[in-house]
Write a protein that holds these residues in place. Structure first.
Motif: not given
Length: 54
Positions: A8-10, A16-18, A21-24, A29-35
């Motif tokens: 289930s975790a996998e 989440l990855i999918r 990747l579907s984000l513009p 970039a916003e998600v990466i900065a947040f993380v």
């Protein structure tokens, strides 16, 4: 043999990855900065020590 929890975790990770990747590109970039900010806020282990999984 994998337990249901591990599988289930996998699956959740792949979803989440999918979704990421579907984000513009600008939203990615916003998600990466947040993380990156979260990682800085939680600190990093001292050099030469292993990070423990949470």
């Amino acid at each position: 043999m994998e337990s249901g929890k591990e599988r289930s975790a996998e699956v959740d990770g792949l979803r989440l990855i999918r979704a990421f990747l579907s984000l513009p590109p600008d939203r990615r970039a916003e998600v990466i900065a947040f993380v990156e900010e979260l990682a800085r806020a939680h600190g990093r282990p001292e050099e030469g020590t292993k990070a423990s999984p949470r």
